[in-house]
Design an enzyme around this catalytic site. Structure first.
Site, PDB file in Angstrom:
ATOM      1  CE1 TYR A  30      78.008 -73.161 -19.347  1.00 58.14           C
ATOM      2  CE2 TYR A  30      77.959 -75.545 -19.163  1.00 58.14           C
ATOM      3  CZ  TYR A  30      77.300 -74.342 -19.211  1.00 58.14           C
ATOM      4  OH  TYR A  30      75.935 -74.296 -19.129  1.00 58.14           O
TER       5      TYR A  30
ATOM      6  CE  LYS B  27      75.591 -76.283 -22.571  1.00 59.88           C
ATOM      7  NZ  LYS B  27      74.957 -77.301 -21.671  1.00 59.88           N
TER       8      LYS B  27
HETATM    9  P1  NAD Z   1      65.305 -81.084 -20.064  1.00 63.71           P
HETATM   10  O1  NAD Z   1      65.267 -82.497 -20.538  1.00 63.71           O
HETATM   11  O2  NAD Z   1      64.977 -80.843 -18.634  1.00 63.71           O
HETATM   12  O3  NAD Z   1      64.338 -80.179 -20.939  1.00 63.71           O
HETATM   13  C1  NAD Z   1      64.128 -80.423 -22.291  1.00 63.71           C
HETATM   14  C2  NAD Z   1      62.743 -79.976 -22.690  1.00 63.71           C
HETATM   15  O4  NAD Z   1      62.538 -80.364 -24.048  1.00 63.71           O
HETATM   16  C3  NAD Z   1      61.629 -80.635 -21.877  1.00 63.71           C
HETATM   17  O5  NAD Z   1      60.608 -79.705 -21.657  1.00 63.71           O
HETATM   18  C4  NAD Z   1      61.149 -81.740 -22.793  1.00 63.71           C
HETATM   19  O6  NAD Z   1      59.802 -82.083 -22.584  1.00 63.71           O
HETATM   20  C5  NAD Z   1      61.336 -81.127 -24.178  1.00 63.71           C
HETATM   21  N1  NAD Z   1      61.458 -82.123 -25.236  1.00 63.71           N
HETATM   22  C6  NAD Z   1      60.839 -82.064 -26.418  1.00 63.71           C
HETATM   23  N2  NAD Z   1      61.108 -83.134 -27.178  1.00 63.71           N
HETATM   24  C7  NAD Z   1      61.918 -83.901 -26.444  1.00 63.71           C
HETATM   25  C8  NAD Z   1      62.542 -85.163 -26.690  1.00 63.71           C
HETATM   26  N3  NAD Z   1      62.377 -85.829 -27.835  1.00 63.71           N
HETATM   27  N4  NAD Z   1      63.338 -85.662 -25.713  1.00 63.71           N
HETATM   28  C9  NAD Z   1      63.535 -84.986 -24.562  1.00 63.71           C
HETATM   29  N5  NAD Z   1      62.954 -83.794 -24.274  1.00 63.71           N
HETATM   30  C10 NAD Z   1      62.167 -83.268 -25.219  1.00 63.71           C
HETATM   31  O7  NAD Z   1      66.749 -80.532 -20.419  1.00 63.71           O
HETATM   32  P2  NAD Z   1      67.457 -79.202 -19.891  1.00 63.71           P
HETATM   33  O8  NAD Z   1      68.476 -79.587 -18.892  1.00 63.71           O
HETATM   34  O9  NAD Z   1      66.457 -78.190 -19.531  1.00 63.71           O
HETATM   35  O10 NAD Z   1      68.277 -78.772 -21.199  1.00 63.71           O
HETATM   36  C11 NAD Z   1      67.646 -78.126 -22.309  1.00 63.71           C
HETATM   37  C12 NAD Z   1      68.690 -77.310 -23.079  1.00 63.71           C
HETATM   38  O11 NAD Z   1      69.236 -76.317 -22.232  1.00 63.71           O
HETATM   39  C13 NAD Z   1      69.894 -78.115 -23.587  1.00 63.71           C
HETATM   40  O12 NAD Z   1      70.301 -77.620 -24.837  1.00 63.71           O
HETATM   41  C14 NAD Z   1      70.978 -77.862 -22.567  1.00 63.71           C
HETATM   42  O13 NAD Z   1      72.289 -77.959 -23.107  1.00 63.71           O
HETATM   43  C15 NAD Z   1      70.650 -76.445 -22.168  1.00 63.71           C
HETATM   44  N6  NAD Z   1      71.081 -76.143 -20.786  1.00 63.71           N
HETATM   45  C16 NAD Z   1      71.828 -75.048 -20.576  1.00 63.71           C
HETATM   46  C17 NAD Z   1      72.271 -74.731 -19.306  1.00 63.71           C
HETATM   47  C18 NAD Z   1      73.076 -73.499 -19.058  1.00 63.71           C
HETATM   48  O14 NAD Z   1      73.548 -73.306 -17.949  1.00 63.71           O
HETATM   49  N7  NAD Z   1      73.230 -72.640 -20.055  1.00 63.71           N
HETATM   50  C19 NAD Z   1      71.925 -75.561 -18.235  1.00 63.71           C
HETATM   51  C20 NAD Z   1      71.134 -76.675 -18.487  1.00 63.71           C
HETATM   52  C21 NAD Z   1      70.709 -76.951 -19.770  1.00 63.71           C
END
Ligand code: NAD
Length: 384
Positions: free
Chosen positions: A231, A143
């Protein structure tokens, strides 16, 4: 053989016939299968293989550990921009393969991968979903499904023409407390629903790499509403079973706060539902972490706080004229339940409960909220 018969038949080492002899030690025996609390897991070769794309905070802390609790899904590959990290994480979690963003399309030849789970910054959800569909894989996408409703529509169309399932990763809809809240709200137990409120927010911290991209419009598509407000939008829809007819909203961001140069901070909104039910929501990137909702019915009020936390959910029911009592339920792994649901969709060839359209509906509501905040008017939420 029942337990008592088996105990009687258990061989015991013969004791020597003297009074001084030690009692014989019981022998080790196989026991009947214990009663299982959940259905038996599928053997690994019958499970649905998942490739997890993006090894960031959420993938590493929640999703990969939850794979160990899955019964129908298994980790088949990881995809990372950094090949050394990909190899290390694949080894740690027992994934047979790892890919990079560049060579990801080779996954088409990887028969162990049936589902691609996209966990990248929001703007990459559409391109990676489309690449995965072109590779012949089903897609579970985080999401918000996309940064815009137009992108979400394109993803749904791509899945349809590839004849593959697209599921929005709305974990709360696979979680026991939220399922119970849906049951109570929709069964009439609370009486006709009058109002639903939900507040979801947290302080965004740009020093955290996971929050760096969240405050860049080009990567996130929006601020608190796209990230955590979604959410609340989703809960208003799944609790009521209704689609918002109209939205009204106010958005406020401190122009001096560098976090809000590109994305919004606080949003307060209302939906009018077709039945007359009202909903009121808030989201923020600057208030204390909050994940709560309340359903006000004519006969009872149901409250959840936290409603959508990773590790904890709590729920209270207050029938009219009575004091509020807590409803206790087992806390199960919602991430594993969600991935197993996707696996079931593939195994049984049936649409997931939260398909692409579910993510699209929230984006249509989010866009109506933004338009209302811009125009100061009630805005109709278009149908899917
Ligand atoms: P994060 O920044 O920790 O992870 C992002 C990943 O994408 C990293 O591995 C990063 O290296 C990679 N990436 C590739 N290109 C990138 C760029 N240009 N800039 C930044 N990162 C890049 O983020 P996250 O918190 O893991 O979130 C990732 C996704 O998951 C989002 O869509 C977020 O909304 C979703 N999410 C969902 C929940 C849930 O409870 N459903 C919780 C957290 C995150």
């Amino acid at each position: 053989m029942d337990r008592r018969t088996l105990l009687a038949a258990t061989p015991v080492l013969a004791a020597a016939g003297t009074a001084a002899a030690q009692p014989a030690a019981p022998a080790l025996v196989g026991r009947p299968m214990p009663k299982l609390e959940q259905p038996e897991p599928l053997p690994p070769d019958r499970r649905v293989g998942f490739a997890v794309v993006g090894l960031g905070k959420f993938a590493l802390n929640q999703i990969l550990p939850a794979m160990g609790e899955c019964r129908k899904a298994r980790l088949a590959a990881v995809v990372s921009g950094d090949p050394a990290k990909g190899a290390r994480i694949a080894a740690q979690h027992g994934a047979p393969r790892h890919y990079t963003y560049e060579n990801f399309d080779e996954v088409a030849r990887d028969l162990a991968v049936q589902v691609v789970y996209v966990i990248l910054p929001n703007v990459f959800h559409r391109p990676f979903t489309e690449r995965a569909l072109r590779a012949g894989k089903h897609v579970l996408c985080e999401k918000p499904l996309a940064t815009t409703a137009a992108d979400a529509r394109a993803m749904i169309a791509a899945a349809r023409s590839a004849d593959r399932w697209l599921m929005t990763a709305y974990r709360a809809q696979y979680e026991g407390f939220n399922r119970e809240a849906i049951r109570r709200a929709r069964s009439g137990e609370l009486g006709p629903l009058r109002l639903i409120t939900s507040d979801h927010g947290r302080p965004v911290k740009p020093e955290d790499p996971a929050d760096e991209w969240r405050i860049r419009q080009a990567l996130s598509g929006g601020g608190s509403l796209h990230d955590v407000g979604v959410y609340a939008v989703n809960a208003m829809r799944y609790l009521s079973g209704e689609e918002p007819a109209e939205a009204f909203a106010t958005i406020a961001s401190d122009p001096a706060d560098p976090r809000f140069r590109e994305v919004e901070d606080r949003v307060a909104w209302q939906f009018r539902m077709p039945s007359g039910l009202l909903t009121q929501g808030s989201t923020s990137y600057s208030y204390r972490e909050t994940k709560r909702l309340t359903v006000f019915g004519e006969k009872a009020t149901l409250r959840m706080d936290p409603a959508t936390d990773y590790d904890l959910r709590r729920m209270w029911l207050a029938p009219e004229g009575e004091t509020e009592t807590e409803i206790l339920l087992p806390l199960r792994n919602q991430f594993a339940a969600m991935m197993d649901h996707m696996a079931e969709s593939v195994l049984e060839n049936r649409a997931p409960r939260t398909p692409g359209e579910e993510g699209l509906r929230d984006l249509l509501a989010i866009e109506a909220i933004h338009e209302s905040a811009r125009t100061g008017r009630w805005v109709r939420v278009p149908p899917v």
